[in-house]
Design a protein around this motif. Structure first.
Motif, PDB file in Angstrom:
ATOM      1  N   GLN A 263     -11.842  17.284  33.086  1.00 65.79           N
ATOM      2  CA  GLN A 263     -12.955  18.230  33.107  1.00 65.79           C
ATOM      3  C   GLN A 263     -12.898  19.177  31.918  1.00 65.79           C
ATOM      4  OE1 GLN A 263     -12.595  21.784  35.473  1.00 65.79           O
ATOM      5  NE2 GLN A 263     -14.511  21.305  36.576  1.00 65.79           N
ATOM      6  N   SER A 264     -11.719  19.733  31.662  1.00 64.83           N
ATOM      7  CA  SER A 264     -11.542  20.690  30.577  1.00 64.83           C
ATOM      8  C   SER A 264     -11.732  20.027  29.210  1.00 64.83           C
ATOM      9  CB  SER A 264     -10.143  21.323  30.663  1.00 64.83           C
ATOM     10  OG  SER A 264      -9.917  22.218  29.604  1.00 64.83           O
ATOM     11  N   HIS A 265     -11.136  18.839  29.047  1.00 62.59           N
ATOM     12  CA  HIS A 265     -11.227  18.135  27.767  1.00 62.59           C
ATOM     13  C   HIS A 265     -12.671  17.706  27.483  1.00 62.59           C
ATOM     14  CE1 HIS A 265     -10.524  15.164  24.599  1.00 62.59           C
ATOM     15  NE2 HIS A 265      -9.305  15.670  24.453  1.00 62.59           N
ATOM     16  N   ARG A 266     -13.370  17.236  28.522  1.00 60.45           N
ATOM     17  CA  ARG A 266     -14.754  16.781  28.307  1.00 60.45           C
ATOM     18  C   ARG A 266     -15.672  17.953  27.971  1.00 60.45           C
ATOM     19  NH1 ARG A 266     -18.745  13.106  32.117  1.00 60.45           N
ATOM     20  NH2 ARG A 266     -18.577  14.856  33.569  1.00 60.45           N
ATOM     21  N   HIS A 267     -15.352  19.117  28.511  1.00 58.96           N
ATOM     22  CA  HIS A 267     -16.169  20.286  28.211  1.00 58.96           C
ATOM     23  C   HIS A 267     -16.145  20.587  26.717  1.00 58.96           C
ATOM     24  CE1 HIS A 267     -18.221  24.065  28.979  1.00 58.96           C
ATOM     25  NE2 HIS A 267     -17.311  24.709  28.259  1.00 58.96           N
ATOM     26  N   GLN A 268     -14.989  20.328  26.081  1.00 57.36           N
ATOM     27  CA  GLN A 268     -14.844  20.584  24.652  1.00 57.36           C
ATOM     28  C   GLN A 268     -15.278  19.386  23.799  1.00 57.36           C
ATOM     29  OE1 GLN A 268     -13.914  23.535  23.419  1.00 57.36           O
ATOM     30  NE2 GLN A 268     -13.662  24.381  25.491  1.00 57.36           N
ATOM     31  N   ASN A 269     -15.161  18.162  24.362  1.00 55.33           N
ATOM     32  CA  ASN A 269     -15.436  16.939  23.592  1.00 55.33           C
ATOM     33  C   ASN A 269     -16.278  15.976  24.427  1.00 55.33           C
ATOM     34  OD1 ASN A 269     -13.202  17.457  21.336  1.00 55.33           O
ATOM     35  ND2 ASN A 269     -12.213  17.743  23.333  1.00 55.33           N
ATOM     36  N   PRO A 270     -17.518  16.334  24.747  1.00 55.59           N
ATOM     37  CA  PRO A 270     -18.301  15.500  25.676  1.00 55.59           C
ATOM     38  C   PRO A 270     -18.565  14.087  25.173  1.00 55.59           C
ATOM     39  CG  PRO A 270     -19.674  17.173  24.633  1.00 55.59           C
ATOM     40  CD  PRO A 270     -18.264  17.505  24.274  1.00 55.59           C
ATOM     41  N   GLU A 271     -18.723  13.919  23.865  1.00 56.54           N
ATOM     42  CA  GLU A 271     -19.122  12.606  23.347  1.00 56.54           C
ATOM     43  C   GLU A 271     -18.045  11.549  23.528  1.00 56.54           C
ATOM     44  OE1 GLU A 271     -16.688  14.708  20.582  1.00 56.54           O
ATOM     45  OE2 GLU A 271     -18.572  15.344  21.528  1.00 56.54           O
ATOM     46  N   ILE A 272     -16.768  11.943  23.452  1.00 59.99           N
ATOM     47  CA  ILE A 272     -15.699  10.948  23.516  1.00 59.99           C
ATOM     48  C   ILE A 272     -15.550  10.360  24.909  1.00 59.99           C
ATOM     49  CG2 ILE A 272     -13.762  12.472  24.112  1.00 59.99           C
ATOM     50  CD1 ILE A 272     -12.113  10.999  21.969  1.00 59.99           C
ATOM     51  N   TRP A 273     -16.009  11.097  25.923  1.00 63.49           N
ATOM     52  CA  TRP A 273     -15.863  10.629  27.304  1.00 63.49           C
ATOM     53  C   TRP A 273     -17.007   9.721  27.756  1.00 63.49           C
ATOM     54  CZ3 TRP A 273     -11.515  10.938  30.017  1.00 63.49           C
ATOM     55  CH2 TRP A 273     -10.535  11.822  29.568  1.00 63.49           C
ATOM     56  N   GLN A 274     -17.995   9.548  26.897  1.00 68.70           N
ATOM     57  CA  GLN A 274     -19.107   8.668  27.275  1.00 68.70           C
ATOM     58  C   GLN A 274     -18.678   7.207  27.415  1.00 68.70           C
ATOM     59  OE1 GLN A 274     -22.264   9.284  24.449  1.00 68.70           O
ATOM     60  NE2 GLN A 274     -22.517  11.464  24.970  1.00 68.70           N
ATOM     61  N   SER A 275     -17.572   6.859  26.777  1.00 73.83           N
ATOM     62  CA  SER A 275     -17.121   5.459  26.810  1.00 73.83           C
ATOM     63  C   SER A 275     -15.944   5.232  27.755  1.00 73.83           C
ATOM     64  CB  SER A 275     -16.713   5.021  25.398  1.00 73.83           C
ATOM     65  OG  SER A 275     -15.604   5.787  24.942  1.00 73.83           O
ATOM     66  N   VAL A 276     -15.557   6.257  28.526  1.00 71.45           N
ATOM     67  CA  VAL A 276     -14.382   6.142  29.402  1.00 71.45           C
ATOM     68  C   VAL A 276     -14.811   5.994  30.852  1.00 71.45           C
ATOM     69  CG1 VAL A 276     -12.257   7.249  30.200  1.00 71.45           C
ATOM     70  CG2 VAL A 276     -12.968   7.507  27.812  1.00 71.45           C
ATOM     71  N   GLN A 277     -14.164   5.039  31.551  1.00 68.13           N
ATOM     72  CA  GLN A 277     -14.366   4.873  32.991  1.00 68.13           C
ATOM     73  C   GLN A 277     -13.007   4.748  33.659  1.00 68.13           C
ATOM     74  OE1 GLN A 277     -17.189   4.654  35.152  1.00 68.13           O
ATOM     75  NE2 GLN A 277     -18.136   5.671  33.387  1.00 68.13           N
ATOM     76  N   LEU A 278     -12.832   5.477  34.762  1.00 72.49           N
ATOM     77  CA  LEU A 278     -11.588   5.401  35.537  1.00 72.49           C
ATOM     78  C   LEU A 278     -11.848   4.656  36.839  1.00 72.49           C
ATOM     79  CD1 LEU A 278     -11.379   8.190  33.779  1.00 72.49           C
ATOM     80  CD2 LEU A 278      -9.408   8.613  35.262  1.00 72.49           C
ATOM     81  N   HIS A 279     -10.958   3.735  37.174  1.00 75.83           N
ATOM     82  CA  HIS A 279     -11.105   2.921  38.384  1.00 75.83           C
ATOM     83  C   HIS A 279      -9.854   3.085  39.251  1.00 75.83           C
ATOM     84  CE1 HIS A 279     -14.401   0.802  36.249  1.00 75.83           C
ATOM     85  NE2 HIS A 279     -13.584   0.875  35.209  1.00 75.83           N
ATOM     86  N   PHE A 280     -10.046   3.503  40.496  1.00 77.09           N
ATOM     87  CA  PHE A 280      -8.952   3.639  41.447  1.00 77.09           C
ATOM     88  C   PHE A 280      -9.130   2.554  42.512  1.00 77.09           C
ATOM     89  CE2 PHE A 280      -9.202   7.564  39.242  1.00 77.09           C
ATOM     90  CZ  PHE A 280      -7.916   8.109  39.263  1.00 77.09           C
ATOM     91  N   VAL A 281      -8.168   1.651  42.594  1.00 73.98           N
ATOM     92  CA  VAL A 281      -8.348   0.416  43.362  1.00 73.98           C
ATOM     93  C   VAL A 281      -7.298   0.292  44.465  1.00 73.98           C
ATOM     94  CG1 VAL A 281      -8.509  -2.100  43.210  1.00 73.98           C
ATOM     95  CG2 VAL A 281      -9.225  -0.688  41.265  1.00 73.98           C
ATOM     96  N   GLY A 282      -7.756  -0.045  45.680  1.00 71.66           N
ATOM     97  CA  GLY A 282      -6.840  -0.284  46.784  1.00 71.66           C
ATOM     98  C   GLY A 282      -6.198   0.965  47.327  1.00 71.66           C
ATOM     99  N   THR A 283      -6.948   2.063  47.384  1.00 72.39           N
ATOM    100  CA  THR A 283      -6.367   3.349  47.745  1.00 72.39           C
ATOM    101  C   THR A 283      -6.156   3.548  49.243  1.00 72.39           C
ATOM    102  OG1 THR A 283      -8.601   4.278  47.647  1.00 72.39           O
ATOM    103  CG2 THR A 283      -7.222   4.524  45.684  1.00 72.39           C
ATOM    104  N   SER A 284      -6.716   2.667  50.062  1.00 73.08           N
ATOM    105  CA  SER A 284      -6.576   2.817  51.516  1.00 73.08           C
ATOM    106  C   SER A 284      -5.985   1.550  52.134  1.00 73.08           C
ATOM    107  CB  SER A 284      -7.943   3.100  52.151  1.00 73.08           C
ATOM    108  OG  SER A 284      -7.848   3.123  53.560  1.00 73.08           O
ATOM    109  N   TYR A 285      -5.087   1.744  53.097  1.00 69.36           N
ATOM    110  CA  TYR A 285      -4.541   0.611  53.843  1.00 69.36           C
ATOM    111  C   TYR A 285      -5.455   0.192  54.989  1.00 69.36           C
ATOM    112  CZ  TYR A 285      -0.020   1.323  51.534  1.00 69.36           C
ATOM    113  OH  TYR A 285       0.987   1.438  50.611  1.00 69.36           O
ATOM    114  N   ALA A 286      -6.400   1.047  55.360  1.00 74.16           N
ATOM    115  CA  ALA A 286      -7.234   0.786  56.527  1.00 74.16           C
ATOM    116  C   ALA A 286      -8.190  -0.371  56.270  1.00 74.16           C
ATOM    117  CB  ALA A 286      -8.025   2.032  56.896  1.00 74.16           C
ATOM    118  N   PRO A 287      -8.431  -1.199  57.281  1.00 74.81           N
ATOM    119  CA  PRO A 287      -9.328  -2.348  57.104  1.00 74.81           C
ATOM    120  C   PRO A 287     -10.795  -1.949  57.207  1.00 74.81           C
ATOM    121  CG  PRO A 287      -8.474  -2.318  59.344  1.00 74.81           C
ATOM    122  CD  PRO A 287      -7.814  -1.173  58.622  1.00 74.81           C
ATOM    123  N   GLY A 288     -11.648  -2.742  56.555  1.00 75.26           N
ATOM    124  CA  GLY A 288     -13.093  -2.647  56.728  1.00 75.26           C
ATOM    125  C   GLY A 288     -13.662  -1.254  56.578  1.00 75.26           C
ATOM    126  N   ASN A 289     -14.494  -0.883  57.559  1.00 74.48           N
ATOM    127  CA  ASN A 289     -15.195   0.397  57.521  1.00 74.48           C
ATOM    128  C   ASN A 289     -14.275   1.590  57.765  1.00 74.48           C
ATOM    129  OD1 ASN A 289     -17.640  -0.930  57.090  1.00 74.48           O
ATOM    130  ND2 ASN A 289     -18.042  -1.154  59.281  1.00 74.48           N
TER     131      ASN A 289
END
Length: 439
Positions: A263-289
């Motif tokens: 958040q802080s870095h993007r506030h100072q350098n918004p253009e560089i974050w236009q090409s960045v995506q973060l993916h968090f995968v498999g964060t829950s052990y619970a099944p389905g819904n």
């Protein structure tokens, strides 16, 4: 060297391929090497159809074909859930007991080895010892009896009632499981200290800290498997940073520190974050819904939701490895519990991608990462707040953003060698040998 006379170990591991579960990782990786160190294995597990979780048939292909596997049943979860009981331990315990006793009567085993987070089955070690006098080893990959969530006031996985019931079982059965144990293996140096304080009769020499082995053969096989991951397109021109592993409230400090830095870095350098995506995968052990997102809400709160996508459901193991390989950088998120040690570190190192870890300073992850020169770490103490880590996080974000696509860290592979699956299996079998000489 191969011994002329091999010893035989019965391995109890209720989660086993094709079920994709991290707690069979040590067993799965060691089966390929045990015979080199004088041990024949026979696996006792639960039939995959009786276990909730992602099935990954490719995992089964990594098990040597000559390893005998005995599958048991379990009470149907659709029926037991009606009375609030979905735990695999409760559902499979009588079946594992019966099948294990039959095997122990029919065949000669020198040792019994429990490697699982289905802790209830560890109680069977003491029961079988009384009947058969066969030494047994318990492998603690997580604490069984723990007051962590009570001390911190955080929400335990599955809710307070379910966790409370599991802890009641632990209070009753952990002492019995450890009463006759020959040796205890743990992934964290904190567990032996806790168990020795709780059970003074256990000796220091009965404990060994042994991390999971690095899955080098899996990465060697990955290119030939033609695995396609569907989380992101690695050729879309963006920088894809990934985290593959569990979430949870105990990781909020590390997640908030990362997101506050972004958040802080993007506030100072918004253009560089236009090409960045973060993916968090498999964060829950619970099944389905039942799977709950714990990462995206923090991103929304800090105004960076457009950069963060959370996929809470577990995915097949080799697809998870492919995500690491396809990424531009890997983020490792740690718990505020200093005893937490992430087995997922080794696949991240083997993926040969830049790594940024945010971990408690006491975690073994930090030491291994530095020793192997495989990535950068931001460390914290239990008393710190996300704001305290802001300058450290921004420094590492600048590093990640400055490196070129395709960058590979200059990892010290000789320093990494002791963490390979073969090296860990050698230590594991040496423990088995000692159990027989001291029995």
């Amino acid at each position: 060297m191969y011994r002329t006379l091999k010893r035989k170990v019965l391995i109890v591991s209720p989660h086993f391929p094709p079920i994709n579960a991290p707690d069979h990782q040590r067993v799965r990786m060691s089966l390929a090497y045990m015979e080199q160190f004088g041990w024949e294995a026979h696996v006792l597990t639960v039939c995959p159809d009786c276990v909730e979780g992602i099935q990954d048939p490719i995992l089964l292909k990594t098990i040597p074909s000559h390893i005998p596997i005995t599958y048991t049943g379990a009470l149907p979860v659709k029926q037991t859930r009606r009375i609030g009981m979905s735990s695999l331990g409760l559902r499979c315990l009588p079946y594992i007991l019966q099948a294990g006793e039959r095997l122990l009567r029919q065949q000669k085993f020198d040792l019994i080895y429990f490697s699982t987070t289905v802790f209830l089955t560890m109680w069977l070690g003491s029961i079988w010892y009384q009947s058969f006098k066969i030494p047994y080893v318990l492998d603690f990959q997580d604490p069984w009896l723990s007051d962590y969530y009570k001390q911190t006031g955080t929400q335990p996985p599955g809710g307070r009632f379910k966790h409370g019931f599991a802890q009641l079982q632990a209070k009753l059965l952990e002492p019995k499981a450890l009463s006759q144990v020959a040796h205890v293996i743990s992934v964290s140096p904190a567990y032996p200290k806790t168990l020795q304080q709780r059970y003074p009769y256990l000796k220091t020499e009965q404990f060994t800290v042994l991390p999971f082995g690095a899955p080098e053969p899996d990465f060697s096989a990955l290119s030939s498997l033609n695995i396609q991951q569907t989380i992101f397109n690695p050729n879309d021109g963006k920088r894809h940073w990934v985290y593959v592993g569990r979430g949870g409230y105990d990781m909020a400090l590390a997640v908030r520190s990362l997101f506050l830095g972004i958040q802080s870095h993007r506030h100072q350098n918004p253009e560089i974050w236009q090409s960045v995506q973060l993916h968090f995968v498999g964060t829950s052990y619970a099944p389905g819904n039942l799977a709950v997102k714990t990462i995206e809400p923090i991103a929304q709160e800090l105004g960076i939701a457009d950069l963060v996508t959370e996929h809470p459901h577990r995915i097949p193991y080799f697809e998870a490895l492919q995500i690491l390989v396809d990424s531009d950088a890997i983020v490792l998120i740690g718990s505020d519990d200093p005893d937490y040690t992430a087995s997922k570190l080794y696949p991240c190192i083997l993926a040969k991608k830049p790594i940024l870890a945010i971990f408690h300073h006491q975690s073994s992850v930090v030491d291994i990462l530095h020793r192997c020169q495989a990535g950068q770490a931001v460390t914290f103490t239990s008393k710190q707040e996300p704001q305290d880590l802001l300058s450290q996080v921004i420094t590492q974000l600048n590093w990640l953003l400055s490196i070129n696509k395709g960058f590979q860290p200059d990892t010290d592979w000789s320093a990494f060698q002791p963490y390979t699956a073969r090296a860990m299996t050698h230590k594991q079998c040496a423990i088995f040998d000692r159990c027989l000489t001291t029995a």
